[in-house]
Design an enzyme around this catalytic site. Structure first.
Site, PDB file in Angstrom:
ATOM      1  N   THR A   1       0.795  -0.932   0.118  1.00  0.00           N
ATOM      2  CA  THR A   1      -0.169  -0.180  -0.210  1.00  0.00           C
ATOM      3  C   THR A   1       0.908   1.620   0.042  1.00  0.00           C
ATOM      4  O   THR A   1       0.503   2.370  -1.099  1.00  0.00           O
ATOM      5  CB  THR A   1      -0.811   0.266   1.339  1.00  0.00           C
ATOM      6  OG1 THR A   1      -1.519  -1.145   1.296  1.00  0.00           O
ATOM      7  CG2 THR A   1      -2.274   1.106   1.191  1.00  0.00           C
TER       8      THR A   1
ATOM      9  N   ARG B   1       9.276  -7.152   3.632  1.00  0.00           N
ATOM     10  CA  ARG B   1       9.814  -7.008   5.108  1.00  0.00           C
ATOM     11  C   ARG B   1      10.540  -8.236   5.429  1.00  0.00           C
ATOM     12  O   ARG B   1      10.280  -9.142   5.579  1.00  0.00           O
ATOM     13  CB  ARG B   1       7.711  -6.641   5.099  1.00  0.00           C
ATOM     14  CG  ARG B   1       8.447  -5.426   6.544  1.00  0.00           C
ATOM     15  CD  ARG B   1       6.776  -5.541   6.537  1.00  0.00           C
ATOM     16  NE  ARG B   1       6.403  -4.849   8.377  1.00  0.00           N
ATOM     17  CZ  ARG B   1       5.661  -4.513   8.599  1.00  0.00           C
ATOM     18  NH1 ARG B   1       4.309  -5.101   7.854  1.00  0.00           N
ATOM     19  NH2 ARG B   1       5.506  -3.975   9.436  1.00  0.00           N
TER      20      ARG B   1
ATOM     21  N   HIS C   1       0.726  -9.833  -6.707  1.00  0.00           N
ATOM     22  CA  HIS C   1       1.326 -10.340  -5.296  1.00  0.00           C
ATOM     23  C   HIS C   1       2.532 -11.579  -6.245  1.00  0.00           C
ATOM     24  O   HIS C   1       2.052 -13.105  -5.219  1.00  0.00           O
ATOM     25  CB  HIS C   1       0.185 -10.595  -4.394  1.00  0.00           C
ATOM     26  CG  HIS C   1      -0.124  -9.391  -3.485  1.00  0.00           C
ATOM     27  ND1 HIS C   1       0.070  -8.287  -2.590  1.00  0.00           N
ATOM     28  CD2 HIS C   1      -1.221  -9.135  -2.748  1.00  0.00           C
ATOM     29  CE1 HIS C   1       0.116  -8.057  -2.092  1.00  0.00           C
ATOM     30  NE2 HIS C   1      -1.488  -8.307  -2.003  1.00  0.00           N
TER      31      HIS C   1
END
Ligand code: PAP
Length: 337
Positions: A88, A168, A146
């Site tokens: 995002t 991440r 994704h």
């Protein structure tokens, strides 16, 4: 001259042929999807194993259509990520950079203050799934996916378009994902507990995963073709946002001019896309994403936005175990967290 009626009937026949092809394709895809191994542990999301990756069943028709029908253009930008890794945020930053002339980031009417980042940069599977044709979108096109690198359409891999990947630190990704799935679980269902979610991650059974395979696919390719794939980490963008926004803009061929630097354009983009600004923005506080059987609110994409939140949820033993798995899986690649 061909009479109008012939054109009409020709168009009608062409439309009918396309419709037949679509019907055949969707029948074939439906058959393929229902034959894939299935896992129900992430309820309300059901995942199926397709070509080495666990994919949410609901996204599979869109993925297959993307793989078969998408026609890339050299000007396209694809934002790629495992879920809950900064997607995002990357969408906001890329949109703000790309459209900074039409939409100055300091403007109180900037689109990102009223529209959700997932609406300004659509998930390509979702477009197909909603019956839209991304091939008809005007330039410049920014899409997100994704999907693992291994699953991208061959035409996209060989095209000149740009791919930006963000991932991440795995423990924070797991915790962010667990909160997200709990939030989307309808009240009538028991939400998944952390122990089960953690165990499935450790076994590589997670949406769009195994996460390490996902990261490795883009990581290796970013070395082979650094002008095609930019590899970012959430923590690095958090630590040095200005530098990473400059890097992203340069990569996209839209580096900041001296004048823009002096005007503070980079700082303004960072401020506009910050967690604090985005969480409070009109389009992100209200509404939901319209998924059937799941309660995915726009606000659920802005939970805490912190590095190291896993410490509030995972035991030392769990942390050590997941670290160990990633060390082993990423060993020798040069990628680490
Ligand atoms: P998605 O894959 O479903 O699109 P994604 O955006 O990748 O989700 O990840 C959501 C995480 O990014 C959330 O992390 P948290 O659960 O640990 O809080 C969300 O808060 C964080 N996030 C969203 N926007 C920003 C932002 N502008 N800056 C920093 N973090 C953000």
């Amino acid at each position: 001259m061909i009479p109008n009626t012939s054109i009409l009937s020709y168009n009608h026949m062409a439309a009918q042929t396309m419709q037949d092809q679509d019907d055949n394709e969707s029948h074939h895809h439906h058959h393929l999807i229902s034959s894939l191994p299935v896992h129900d542990g992430w309820s309300p999301v059901r995942i199926r194993y397709y070509q080495g990756f666990w994919y949410p069943e609901i996204h599979l028709p869109g993925l297959l259509a993307f793989r078969h029908r998408f026609i890339p253009r050299p000007t396209d930008v694809f934002l790629c990520s495992p879920p809950k890794s900064g997607t995002t945020w990357l969408k906001s930053l890329t949109f703000a950079i790309l459209f900074r002339h039409a939409h100055p980031p300091s403007s109180p009417h900037h689109p990102l203050l009223s529209l959700h980042p997932h609406d300004v940069v659509p998930l390509i599977d979702e477009l197909y799934w909603k019956g839209q044709d991304p091939n008809l979108h005007p330039n410049p096109r920014i899409f997100s996916t994704h999907a693992a690198y291994q699953l991208l359409p061959q035409t996209l891999k060989t095209s000149d378009c740009k791919l930006v990947y963000i991932c991440r630190e795995p423990k924070d990704t797991v915790i962010s994902g667990w909160h997200y799935i709990k939030a989307m679980t309808p009240k009538s269902m028991e939400p998944i507990n952390l122990t089960n979610a953690f165990e499935m991650h450790c076994n590589g059974v997670s949406s769009f995963g195994p996460m390490w395979e996902h990261q490795l696919g883009y990581w290796k390719e970013s070395f082979k073709r650094p002008s095609k794939i930019l590899f970012l980490k959430y923590e690095e963008v958090m630590r040095e946002p200005l530098e990473n926004v400059r890097r992203l803009a340069e990569f996209l061929g839209l580096g900041f001019s001296e004048e823009e630097e002096e005007e503070g354009m980079v700082e303004e983009i960072v401020r506009l896309c910050s967690f604090e600004t985005m969480k409070e923005a009109e389009g992100n506080r209200k509404g939901d994403r319209g998924y059937k059987g799941m309660e995915i609110t726009n606000a659920s994409f802005f939970r805490k936005g912190k590095v190291g939140d896993w410490e509030n949820y995972l035991s030392g033993e769990m942390a050590k175990r997941l670290d160990g798995i990633f060390e082993e899986k990423l060993w020798g690649s040069g990628l680490s967290f």
